[in-house]
Design a protein around this motif. Structure first.
Motif, PDB file in Angstrom:
ATOM      1  N   MET A 159      14.837   8.016  -8.359  1.00 19.43           N
ATOM      2  CA  MET A 159      13.086   8.097  -8.591  1.00 19.43           C
ATOM      3  C   MET A 159      13.210   6.457  -9.212  1.00 19.43           C
ATOM      4  O   MET A 159      11.737   6.011  -8.863  1.00 19.43           O
ATOM      5  CB  MET A 159      12.530   9.070 -10.213  1.00 19.43           C
ATOM      6  CG  MET A 159      12.322   9.157 -11.200  1.00 19.43           C
ATOM      7  SD  MET A 159      11.914   9.943 -11.953  1.00 19.43           S
ATOM      8  CE  MET A 159      13.568  10.667 -12.796  1.00 19.43           C
ATOM      9  N   MET A 160      14.340   5.684  -9.044  1.00 17.19           N
ATOM     10  CA  MET A 160      13.625   4.061  -9.720  1.00 17.19           C
ATOM     11  C   MET A 160      12.574   3.763  -8.638  1.00 17.19           C
ATOM     12  O   MET A 160      12.266   2.742  -8.767  1.00 17.19           O
ATOM     13  CB  MET A 160      15.021   3.676  -9.687  1.00 17.19           C
ATOM     14  CG  MET A 160      15.213   4.023 -11.654  1.00 17.19           C
ATOM     15  SD  MET A 160      14.401   4.320 -12.832  1.00 17.19           S
ATOM     16  CE  MET A 160      14.789   2.454 -13.075  1.00 17.19           C
ATOM     17  N   GLU A 161      12.822   4.033  -7.564  1.00 22.91           N
ATOM     18  CA  GLU A 161      12.202   3.201  -6.493  1.00 22.91           C
ATOM     19  C   GLU A 161      10.987   3.650  -5.866  1.00 22.91           C
ATOM     20  O   GLU A 161       9.782   3.529  -5.260  1.00 22.91           O
ATOM     21  CB  GLU A 161      12.955   3.957  -5.210  1.00 22.91           C
ATOM     22  CG  GLU A 161      14.540   2.862  -5.308  1.00 22.91           C
ATOM     23  CD  GLU A 161      14.709   1.684  -4.954  1.00 22.91           C
ATOM     24  OE1 GLU A 161      13.192   1.159  -5.082  1.00 22.91           O
ATOM     25  OE2 GLU A 161      15.257   1.276  -6.271  1.00 22.91           O
ATOM     26  N   LEU A 162      10.396   4.969  -6.812  1.00 23.76           N
ATOM     27  CA  LEU A 162       8.799   5.922  -6.867  1.00 23.76           C
ATOM     28  C   LEU A 162       7.849   4.901  -7.129  1.00 23.76           C
ATOM     29  O   LEU A 162       7.552   4.092  -6.119  1.00 23.76           O
ATOM     30  CB  LEU A 162       8.867   7.075  -7.349  1.00 23.76           C
ATOM     31  CG  LEU A 162       7.616   7.732  -7.563  1.00 23.76           C
ATOM     32  CD1 LEU A 162       7.352   8.420  -6.306  1.00 23.76           C
ATOM     33  CD2 LEU A 162       7.893   8.381  -8.928  1.00 23.76           C
ATOM     34  N   VAL A 163       8.118   3.385  -8.222  1.00 22.56           N
ATOM     35  CA  VAL A 163       7.024   3.202  -8.867  1.00 22.56           C
ATOM     36  C   VAL A 163       7.092   1.814  -8.194  1.00 22.56           C
ATOM     37  O   VAL A 163       6.046   1.399  -7.530  1.00 22.56           O
ATOM     38  CB  VAL A 163       7.491   2.800 -10.326  1.00 22.56           C
ATOM     39  CG1 VAL A 163       6.129   1.817 -10.606  1.00 22.56           C
ATOM     40  CG2 VAL A 163       6.421   4.366 -11.002  1.00 22.56           C
ATOM     41  N   PRO A 164       7.869   1.643  -7.581  1.00 25.27           N
ATOM     42  CA  PRO A 164       7.819   0.253  -7.562  1.00 25.27           C
ATOM     43  C   PRO A 164       7.115   0.122  -5.618  1.00 25.27           C
ATOM     44  O   PRO A 164       6.491  -0.858  -5.618  1.00 25.27           O
ATOM     45  CB  PRO A 164       9.398  -0.467  -7.016  1.00 25.27           C
ATOM     46  CG  PRO A 164      10.144   0.064  -8.249  1.00 25.27           C
ATOM     47  CD  PRO A 164       9.077   1.748  -8.079  1.00 25.27           C
ATOM     48  N   GLU A 165       7.755   0.882  -4.940  1.00 24.69           N
ATOM     49  CA  GLU A 165       7.610   1.288  -3.497  1.00 24.69           C
ATOM     50  C   GLU A 165       5.092   1.798  -3.621  1.00 24.69           C
ATOM     51  O   GLU A 165       4.804   1.806  -2.928  1.00 24.69           O
ATOM     52  CB  GLU A 165       7.965   3.350  -3.599  1.00 24.69           C
ATOM     53  CG  GLU A 165       7.405   3.117  -1.878  1.00 24.69           C
ATOM     54  CD  GLU A 165       7.716   4.870  -0.918  1.00 24.69           C
ATOM     55  OE1 GLU A 165       6.630   4.772  -0.216  1.00 24.69           O
ATOM     56  OE2 GLU A 165       9.471   5.158  -1.409  1.00 24.69           O
ATOM     57  N   LEU A 166       5.284   1.914  -4.894  1.00 25.77           N
ATOM     58  CA  LEU A 166       3.160   2.437  -5.415  1.00 25.77           C
ATOM     59  C   LEU A 166       3.134   1.525  -4.728  1.00 25.77           C
ATOM     60  O   LEU A 166       2.061   0.821  -4.466  1.00 25.77           O
ATOM     61  CB  LEU A 166       3.216   3.619  -6.177  1.00 25.77           C
ATOM     62  CG  LEU A 166       1.854   3.987  -6.878  1.00 25.77           C
ATOM     63  CD1 LEU A 166       0.548   4.274  -5.205  1.00 25.77           C
ATOM     64  CD2 LEU A 166       1.467   4.994  -7.308  1.00 25.77           C
ATOM     65  N   MET A 167       2.921   0.265  -6.085  1.00 23.45           N
ATOM     66  CA  MET A 167       3.321  -0.274  -6.234  1.00 23.45           C
ATOM     67  C   MET A 167       2.693  -1.146  -5.497  1.00 23.45           C
ATOM     68  O   MET A 167       2.645  -2.637  -5.257  1.00 23.45           O
ATOM     69  CB  MET A 167       3.964  -1.163  -8.041  1.00 23.45           C
ATOM     70  CG  MET A 167       3.456  -0.578  -9.216  1.00 23.45           C
ATOM     71  SD  MET A 167       4.608  -1.336 -10.055  1.00 23.45           S
ATOM     72  CE  MET A 167       3.229  -2.785 -10.947  1.00 23.45           C
ATOM     73  N   ASN A 201       2.428  -0.830  -2.373  1.00 26.74           N
ATOM     74  CA  ASN A 201       1.639  -0.109  -1.152  1.00 26.74           C
ATOM     75  C   ASN A 201       0.137  -0.322  -2.140  1.00 26.74           C
ATOM     76  O   ASN A 201      -0.785  -0.824  -1.025  1.00 26.74           O
ATOM     77  CB  ASN A 201       1.342   1.780  -1.325  1.00 26.74           C
ATOM     78  CG  ASN A 201       2.687   1.892  -0.504  1.00 26.74           C
ATOM     79  OD1 ASN A 201       3.064   1.508   0.276  1.00 26.74           O
ATOM     80  ND2 ASN A 201       3.163   3.180  -0.428  1.00 26.74           N
ATOM     81  N   LEU A 202       0.325  -0.396  -2.926  1.00 16.56           N
ATOM     82  CA  LEU A 202      -1.399  -0.586  -3.806  1.00 16.56           C
ATOM     83  C   LEU A 202      -2.013  -2.410  -3.637  1.00 16.56           C
ATOM     84  O   LEU A 202      -2.472  -2.892  -2.941  1.00 16.56           O
ATOM     85  CB  LEU A 202      -1.462  -0.680  -5.296  1.00 16.56           C
ATOM     86  CG  LEU A 202      -1.654   1.115  -5.713  1.00 16.56           C
ATOM     87  CD1 LEU A 202      -1.250   1.408  -6.943  1.00 16.56           C
ATOM     88  CD2 LEU A 202      -2.621   1.539  -4.812  1.00 16.56           C
ATOM     89  N   LYS A 203      -0.406  -3.244  -3.799  1.00 13.22           N
ATOM     90  CA  LYS A 203      -0.601  -4.900  -3.793  1.00 13.22           C
ATOM     91  C   LYS A 203      -1.068  -5.337  -2.169  1.00 13.22           C
ATOM     92  O   LYS A 203      -1.687  -6.086  -2.484  1.00 13.22           O
ATOM     93  CB  LYS A 203       0.665  -5.412  -3.835  1.00 13.22           C
ATOM     94  CG  LYS A 203       1.201  -5.291  -5.211  1.00 13.22           C
ATOM     95  CD  LYS A 203       0.646  -6.512  -6.197  1.00 13.22           C
ATOM     96  CE  LYS A 203       0.797  -7.411  -7.511  1.00 13.22           C
ATOM     97  NZ  LYS A 203      -0.069  -8.130  -8.185  1.00 13.22           N
ATOM     98  N   GLN A 204      -1.029  -4.326  -0.922  1.00 10.21           N
ATOM     99  CA  GLN A 204      -1.333  -4.168  -0.116  1.00 10.21           C
ATOM    100  C   GLN A 204      -2.255  -4.344   0.393  1.00 10.21           C
ATOM    101  O   GLN A 204      -3.363  -4.413   1.033  1.00 10.21           O
ATOM    102  CB  GLN A 204      -0.193  -4.395   0.931  1.00 10.21           C
ATOM    103  CG  GLN A 204       0.979  -4.451   0.832  1.00 10.21           C
ATOM    104  CD  GLN A 204       2.164  -3.959   1.471  1.00 10.21           C
ATOM    105  OE1 GLN A 204       2.030  -2.417   2.335  1.00 10.21           O
ATOM    106  NE2 GLN A 204       2.910  -4.172   2.285  1.00 10.21           N
ATOM    107  N   THR A 205      -3.204  -2.794  -0.746  1.00  7.45           N
ATOM    108  CA  THR A 205      -4.668  -2.839  -0.062  1.00  7.45           C
ATOM    109  C   THR A 205      -5.563  -3.561  -1.487  1.00  7.45           C
ATOM    110  O   THR A 205      -6.489  -2.767  -1.943  1.00  7.45           O
ATOM    111  CB  THR A 205      -4.582  -0.642  -0.883  1.00  7.45           C
ATOM    112  OG1 THR A 205      -4.249  -0.254  -1.787  1.00  7.45           O
ATOM    113  CG2 THR A 205      -3.497  -0.603   1.132  1.00  7.45           C
TER     114      THR A 205
END
Length: 184
Positions: free
Chosen positions: A1-9, A11-15
């Motif tokens: 679960m710890m990777e969930l938020v970094p992965e989302l962030m 993705n959002l940094k790129q967009t």
């Protein structure tokens, strides 16, 4: 679960940012995701405006002190959620939005990137639903125009389905305790 938020962030940094609706179901997962959000943002060089209740802040601050240096902690700007959302005695979308903009303006003016996290807590007053939706809609415009990553968290058990539906319409991302998905 710890990777969930970094992965989302990531993705959002790129967009160029995003507005995230997080109806959490489990307090431990919520706290873990909140800490992960702050640590990820700060390690990426961002400032974080973190709006939270005092009860959760005790645990979050304790964990942040273990994971961030003194200089990194200086990038975390914490506000009590009751004071933030009810700064003028009651919830008015225009007033809350102006309060939000006033609080992040110094960072944007200095050229700093900022991420925000807000835990929204109030009763089941049906009248406030439309005001919340109005505030979220205006906030969404600002977030998308300025490349901000912003999480709006709600206790799923205390959030009526009618409000959840409104919130799904004015956020671009749905985050749960275990996954995320883009809504647009």
């Amino acid at each position: 679960m710890m990777e969930l938020v970094p992965e989302l962030m990531k993705n959002l940094k790129q967009t160029n940012g995003g507005h995230i609706f997080y109806p959490y179901g489990n307090v431990e997962s919520y706290l873990s995701n909140a800490i992960s959000f702050i640590v990820t943002a700060v390690k990426n060089g961002d400032h974080v405006m973190f709006v939270e209740n005092d009860r959760n802040l005790l645990h979050i601050n304790k964990m942040l002190k273990k994971q961030l240096s003194h200089d990194e902690l200086a990038k975390v700007h914490i506000m009590n959620n009751f004071d933030f959302y009810y700064s003028n005695g009651n919830f008015h979308p225009h007033t809350v939005l102006n309060y939000f903009l006033t609080n992040i303006a110094p960072y944007h003016e200095a050229g700093a990137s900022i991420c925000t996290w807000g835990l929204i807590e109030w009763g089941n007053d049906q009248e406030i639903h439309n005001e919340i939706a109005e505030y979220k809609s205006k906030l969404n415009q600002y977030i998308l125009h300025n490349g901000v990553i912003s999480v709006c968290a709600y206790d799923a058990r205390r959030t009526p389905e009618s409000l959840k539906k409104l919130l799904m319409e004015c956020h671009g991302v749905l985050l749960t305790d275990k996954e995320f998905r883009f809504l647009e």
